[in-house]
Design an enzyme around this catalytic site. Structure first.
Site, PDB file in Angstrom:
ATOM      1  N   ASP A   1       0.825  -1.211   0.000  1.00 14.89           N
ATOM      2  CA  ASP A   1       0.000   0.000   0.000  1.00 14.89           C
ATOM      3  C   ASP A   1       0.858   1.261   0.000  1.00 14.89           C
ATOM      4  OD1 ASP A   1       0.943  -0.474   2.565  1.00 14.89           O
ATOM      5  OD2 ASP A   1      -1.015  -0.835   3.431  1.00 14.89           O
TER       6      ASP A   1
ATOM      7  N   GLU B   1      -9.801  -1.749   5.241  1.00 14.84           N
ATOM      8  CA  GLU B   1     -10.420  -1.457   6.527  1.00 14.84           C
ATOM      9  C   GLU B   1     -11.615  -2.374   6.759  1.00 14.84           C
ATOM     10  OE1 GLU B   1      -9.051   0.407   8.600  1.00 14.84           O
ATOM     11  OE2 GLU B   1      -8.020   2.068   7.626  1.00 14.84           O
TER      12      GLU B   1
ATOM     13  N   ASN C   1      -7.482  -2.631  14.408  1.00 14.64           N
ATOM     14  CA  ASN C   1      -8.886  -2.908  14.074  1.00 14.64           C
ATOM     15  C   ASN C   1      -9.018  -4.099  13.127  1.00 14.64           C
ATOM     16  OD1 ASN C   1      -7.939  -1.863  11.682  1.00 14.64           O
ATOM     17  ND2 ASN C   1      -9.390  -0.173  11.535  1.00 14.64           N
TER      18      ASN C   1
HETATM   19  C1  F6R Z   1       1.455  -1.313   6.134  1.00 12.06           C
HETATM   20  C2  F6R Z   1       0.185  -1.995   6.274  1.00 12.06           C
HETATM   21  C3  F6R Z   1      -0.621  -1.925   7.523  1.00 12.06           C
HETATM   22  C4  F6R Z   1       0.164  -2.305   8.767  1.00 12.06           C
HETATM   23  C5  F6R Z   1      -0.707  -2.225  10.008  1.00 12.06           C
HETATM   24  C6  F6R Z   1       0.098  -2.474  11.271  1.00 12.06           C
HETATM   25  O1  F6R Z   1       1.994  -1.542   4.850  1.00 12.06           O
HETATM   26  O2  F6R Z   1      -0.206  -2.603   5.340  1.00 12.06           O
HETATM   27  O3  F6R Z   1      -1.738  -2.761   7.399  1.00 12.06           O
HETATM   28  O4  F6R Z   1       0.684  -3.608   8.609  1.00 12.06           O
HETATM   29  O5  F6R Z   1      -1.311  -0.975  10.089  1.00 12.06           O
HETATM   30  O6  F6R Z   1       0.990  -1.423  11.454  1.00 12.06           O
HETATM   31  P1  F6R Z   1       2.128  -1.482  12.570  1.00 12.06           P
HETATM   32  O7  F6R Z   1       3.065  -2.574  12.141  1.00 12.06           O
HETATM   33  O8  F6R Z   1       2.797  -0.136  12.520  1.00 12.06           O
HETATM   34  O9  F6R Z   1       1.437  -1.784  13.853  1.00 12.06           O
END
Ligand code: F6R
Length: 252
Positions: free
Chosen positions: A74, A150, A143
């Site tokens: 992403d 999402e 979440n």
């Molecule tokens: C990032 C991504 C997000 C993260 C998720 C957890 O490329 O795809 O889905 O994996 O938000 O983020 P952290 O590792 O910072 O807790």
């Protein structure tokens, strides 16, 4: 299929295991296709890969990433590529630059493209051409989001533009001076259907107590559109979890 659970004592130990898995993959398949996540969870994996690359440089068996194709999950919309919080900058500074990745083989959704839908289609086309991703690192938000899919995202979604939820913007605010309103409001994300179609194997990484409740729900329920990470149950997944993340799973 299903999530094979690999418990590790610490975040560092699980990161080492994922790094070792990637190194083994690249040594046996130099033109492997690897999927990358950003965020804090996989950061230590990338540091360990850079360390291993440096250590092997002058040895009889250097670690060569130049033929590897990379896909990132992403990217934020409208954040300049060289903004320190863009995923482009994150991946190039923490991993891709230091391991001498070939820019022609790196695919990160293009969040500053004039036509974002076309950017999504180009990314999908590159994935289709690559013939499958051998190993995709995937983290999870509090979440239950994976990539920027999402809660409520359909399981057959393709790469798309997504408005970020308040919860995710709040969680990311720490990277943008602490203010939610300074965080980007949209992102480009690989779709759930895209991930399912192309990832031959997923290294699902979750650490920390704050995600323990959500991880327990992911490991114990069927697909639930309110928890995008439950998509992984129908895929070939190895879960790399630390004890803190599993603290609520064990009590069940
Ligand atoms: C990032 C991504 C997000 C993260 C998720 C957890 O490329 O795809 O889905 O994996 O938000 O983020 P952290 O590792 O910072 O807790």
């Amino acid at each position: 299929m299903g999530i094979k659970t690999q418990p590790y004592k610490t975040h560092d130990a699980m990161a080492q295991a994922v790094a070792d898995r990637i190194i083994a993959l690249v040594r046996t398949k130099p033109d492997a296709v690897i999927g990358l996540a950003t965020g804090s969870t996989p950061e230590a994996v990338y540091a360990k890969l850079v360390e291993a690359f440096e250590a092997a440089k002058d040895s009889d068996a250097p670690l060569d990433f130049s033929q590897v194709t990379f896909f990132a999950l992403d990217e934020y919309v409208n954040l300049p590529l060289h903004h320190p919080e863009s995923y482009h900058y994150y991946l190039w500074s923490k991993l891709l630059g230091p391991i001498d990745a070939d820019p022609a083989k790196v695919h990160i959704p293009h969040g500053t493209a004039e036509n974002l839908d076309e950017a999504c289609q180009r990314y999908e086309a590159a994935l289709a051409k690559a013939g499958g991703v051998d190993l995709w690192i995937v983290g999870m938000g509090h979440n239950g989001h994976i990539a920027f899919n999402e809660p409520g995202t359909p399981r057959d979604s393709r790469t798309h533009v997504v408005p970020l939820t308040d919860a995710t913007r709040q969680a990311n605010a720490r990277f943008f001076g602490g203010e939610k309103q300074n965080t980007p409001s949209h992102a480009l994300t690989v779709g759930l259907g895209t991930l399912k179609e192309h990832a031959k194997e997923v290294a699902f990484m979750v650490n920390g107590e704050a995600k323990a409740g959500m991880l327990a729900r992911v490991l114990h329920g069927g697909f639930n559109a309110k928890i995008p990470a439950t998509l992984l149950q129908g895929m070939n997944v190895t879960g790399y979890f630390d004890e803190a993340a599993l603290s609520q799973t064990r009590q069940k």
